[in-house]
Design a protein around this motif. Structure first.
Motif, short mmCIF file in Angstrom:
data_model
loop_
_atom_site.label_atom_id
_atom_site.label_comp_id
_atom_site.label_asym_id
_atom_site.label_seq_id
_atom_site.Cartn_x
_atom_site.Cartn_y
_atom_site.Cartn_z
N THR A 98 -4.95 -4.78 -12.77
CA THR A 98 -5.33 -5.99 -12.03
C THR A 98 -5.09 -7.24 -12.89
N ALA A 99 -5.45 -7.14 -14.16
CA ALA A 99 -5.25 -8.27 -15.08
C ALA A 99 -3.77 -8.46 -15.40
N LYS A 100 -3.05 -7.35 -15.53
CA LYS A 100 -1.62 -7.45 -15.86
C LYS A 100 -0.83 -8.07 -14.71
N LYS A 101 -1.23 -7.72 -13.49
CA LYS A 101 -0.49 -8.16 -12.30
C LYS A 101 -0.38 -9.69 -12.24
N VAL A 102 -1.48 -10.39 -12.59
CA VAL A 102 -1.44 -11.86 -12.49
C VAL A 102 -0.79 -12.52 -13.71
N GLN A 103 -0.27 -11.73 -14.63
CA GLN A 103 0.52 -12.33 -15.71
C GLN A 103 1.86 -12.80 -15.14
N ASP A 104 2.33 -12.15 -14.07
CA ASP A 104 3.62 -12.52 -13.47
C ASP A 104 3.49 -13.07 -12.05
N TYR A 144 -2.98 -15.34 -5.78
CA TYR A 144 -2.82 -15.34 -4.32
C TYR A 144 -1.88 -14.23 -3.89
N MET A 145 -0.73 -14.12 -4.55
CA MET A 145 0.26 -13.09 -4.21
C MET A 145 -0.22 -11.69 -4.59
N ALA A 146 -1.03 -11.62 -5.63
CA ALA A 146 -1.45 -10.30 -6.14
C ALA A 146 -2.54 -9.66 -5.29
N GLN A 147 -3.18 -10.42 -4.42
CA GLN A 147 -4.34 -9.88 -3.69
C GLN A 147 -3.95 -8.75 -2.73
N THR A 148 -4.81 -7.76 -2.64
CA THR A 148 -4.67 -6.64 -1.69
C THR A 148 -6.08 -6.32 -1.17
N ASN A 161 -9.98 -6.27 -6.09
CA ASN A 161 -9.94 -7.40 -5.15
C ASN A 161 -10.83 -8.55 -5.58
N PHE A 162 -12.06 -8.22 -6.00
CA PHE A 162 -13.01 -9.29 -6.32
C PHE A 162 -12.68 -9.96 -7.66
N SER A 163 -12.28 -9.18 -8.66
CA SER A 163 -11.83 -9.80 -9.91
C SER A 163 -10.64 -10.71 -9.64
N ASN A 164 -9.73 -10.21 -8.82
CA ASN A 164 -8.55 -11.02 -8.50
C ASN A 164 -8.95 -12.33 -7.81
N GLN A 165 -10.00 -12.28 -6.99
CA GLN A 165 -10.47 -13.50 -6.35
C GLN A 165 -11.08 -14.46 -7.38
N MET A 166 -11.68 -13.91 -8.43
CA MET A 166 -12.17 -14.76 -9.53
C MET A 166 -10.98 -15.49 -10.17
N TYR A 167 -9.86 -14.77 -10.35
CA TYR A 167 -8.66 -15.41 -10.91
C TYR A 167 -8.18 -16.52 -9.96
N ARG A 168 -8.25 -16.23 -8.66
CA ARG A 168 -7.79 -17.19 -7.66
C ARG A 168 -8.63 -18.47 -7.72
N ILE A 169 -9.93 -18.30 -7.80
CA ILE A 169 -10.81 -19.48 -7.86
C ILE A 169 -10.52 -20.28 -9.14
N ALA A 170 -10.31 -19.56 -10.24
CA ALA A 170 -9.96 -20.23 -11.50
C ALA A 170 -8.65 -21.02 -11.33
N HIS A 171 -7.74 -20.43 -10.59
CA HIS A 171 -6.47 -21.11 -10.32
C HIS A 171 -6.72 -22.42 -9.55
N LYS A 173 -4.29 -16.92 -18.83
CA LYS A 173 -3.78 -15.55 -18.72
C LYS A 173 -4.15 -14.64 -19.89
N PRO A 174 -4.07 -15.12 -21.13
CA PRO A 174 -4.48 -14.24 -22.22
C PRO A 174 -5.96 -13.84 -22.13
N LEU A 175 -6.79 -14.76 -21.66
CA LEU A 175 -8.22 -14.45 -21.52
C LEU A 175 -8.45 -13.40 -20.43
N ILE A 176 -7.70 -13.50 -19.34
CA ILE A 176 -7.78 -12.51 -18.26
C ILE A 176 -7.45 -11.11 -18.80
N LEU A 177 -6.38 -11.04 -19.57
CA LEU A 177 -5.95 -9.76 -20.13
C LEU A 177 -6.98 -9.22 -21.12
N GLU A 178 -7.48 -10.11 -21.97
CA GLU A 178 -8.44 -9.69 -23.00
C GLU A 178 -9.74 -9.19 -22.36
#
Lengths: 271, 271
Positions: A198-204, A208-212, B168-178, B192-197
């Protein structure tokens, strides 16, 4: 060679000290801590001090102390017109005493005492008042192998806030998942590859595009079943709120849907 | 050699097909899709069919279709007493027609059409009714290089639900951060590095141990400032709810604190 002196003995101070000593172009002249016992184990590597009056000349003074202590520490410095920076994500540059040239050198990463830190993967956010001080801080970031980013105070505050979402709040999602799996006696470990992916996916891809998932595809049958399955009221509330948030983002909430339907009706009429 | 036939042409079916053809110990006998045009580009590699009556004998039939279609597809199979599995995280094993031996072969990962999939990093959750069918599915998982996990239906449903939180929910956290960073015109890339870490950290530490930030340390000054900073009411609500959730987890909410204070008072009295 850039000479720095570090003030503070917390995680950021310690990780910066270790990283600087590994570079060829930065030398740590002095390391200050109010409680010298915290850094005395480094006394063979650097001049450790607990008295501000002992501070000698350096190119940059890095104040890496708790947010609240920054103004007081910057006031206590016994010199003027030198470059002084703090490392906080949320404290204004102007909280530093104006007798010195001021800047921010903010590493955007989560630091814990034990974990090893690779500055090559840490973005450094740089802010200065004097334009001429920026290149030196940029060089300092480069010496660590970090990417550097020139940002203003509002942008730094936005990043600090956004970091709470991607770091603290994502981690709480992991925690809740841990609670859910534990309740059924199934290993949390099974979820670890998914967490990483999940974290790797948003590196690229953009988030928004990564959501499922059920919220994005408006799969209300699955959503209802999940809500029924959740035992904790708190988890139910979080599930509902974040599902609604995803639906809003992806235009699948009832409101958006009816406006979409309305526009498709309009189209039908037009053709 | 294990022979399998795949039914369905979605992401999971396609990724499984590609992965099986790369193994030495699995052969894909047939690939079925109602709409044969979706898989006809593979006709040189496998027998592609769109008619259930053409299905020949195989060790395992894998139904990788949408959740709702599973019962109907399993009924349509023109044979009995063979091993039939579905790949869904949320559909009961008993939704498969009982004329065949039944199982579940659920890969816990997020699949998108474009992204490459490495099954070595994907846990396979296996469920069977007949005990003797389990080893064959375990071998199938092993052939893909995946770890396999024997779980029951409730455990699978717990994992599926937990996956919504971590994915899905973590990804939405990334989306809000965006959204937050975009509003200040600062690059989301810096996060992005923080997301991965954050995701890497819980590969070794429990999410409980990995937590940091203002909610965990009960830093209400920062929390207040963040809430003031957020412009969207929705983001404010999410921030408050998740902050409260972290405080509850780490015993820093007002309720827990007062009980802690009470117990420390008790201790003082006792000593």
């Amino acid at each position: 060679m850039i000479s720095v002196s570090i003030i503070g003995s917390g995680n950021v101070a310690t990780h910066l000290f270790k990283a600087f000593t590994k570079t060829k172009s930065v030398t740590v002249k002095q390391w200050f801590s109010r409680d010298i016992s915290k850094i005395s184990s480094y006394k063979n590597d650097v001049d450790v001090i607990d008295d501000f009056s002992k501070l000698t000349e350096a190119d940059i003074y890095i104040i890496a102390v708790s947010d609240d202590a920054i103004p007081e520490v910057s006031e206590a410095l016994p010199f003027e017109n030198r470059l002084v920076v703090h490392t906080s994500g949320s404290v204004s540059l102007y909280k530093l005493d104006k007798k010195n040239r001021r800047g921010v050198f903010y590493p955007l990463q989560t630091f814990s005492k034990e974990a090893k830190v690779d500055f090559k993967t840490i973005p450094l956010c740089i802010e200065t008042i004097g334009k001429k001080d920026y290149p030196l801080l940029k060089s300092l970031a480069e010496a660590l192998g970090s990417s550097s980013h020139k940002i203003n105070g509002d942008q730094r505050k936005a990043l600090h806030l956004a970091a709470v979402f991607v770091n603290n709040f994502s981690n709480q999602m992991y925690r809740i998942a841990h609670e859910i799996t534990e309740m059924e006696g199934v290993e949390f470990d099974i979820l670890k590859p998914l967490i990483l992916e999940t974290a790797k996916k948003v590196q690229d891809l953009s988030p928004y595009m990564a959501q499922t998932g059920p919220a994005k595809r408006n799969d209300n049958k699955t959503i209802k079943r999940h809500l029924k399955q959740l035992e904790s009221e708190e988890h139910k509330t979080i599930y509902s709120l974040l599902t609604e948030s995803i639906k809003k983002t992806h235009g699948t909430s009832i409101l958006r849907r009816s406006s979409e339907q309305a526009s498709s009706v309009t189209k039908t009429i037009e053709t």
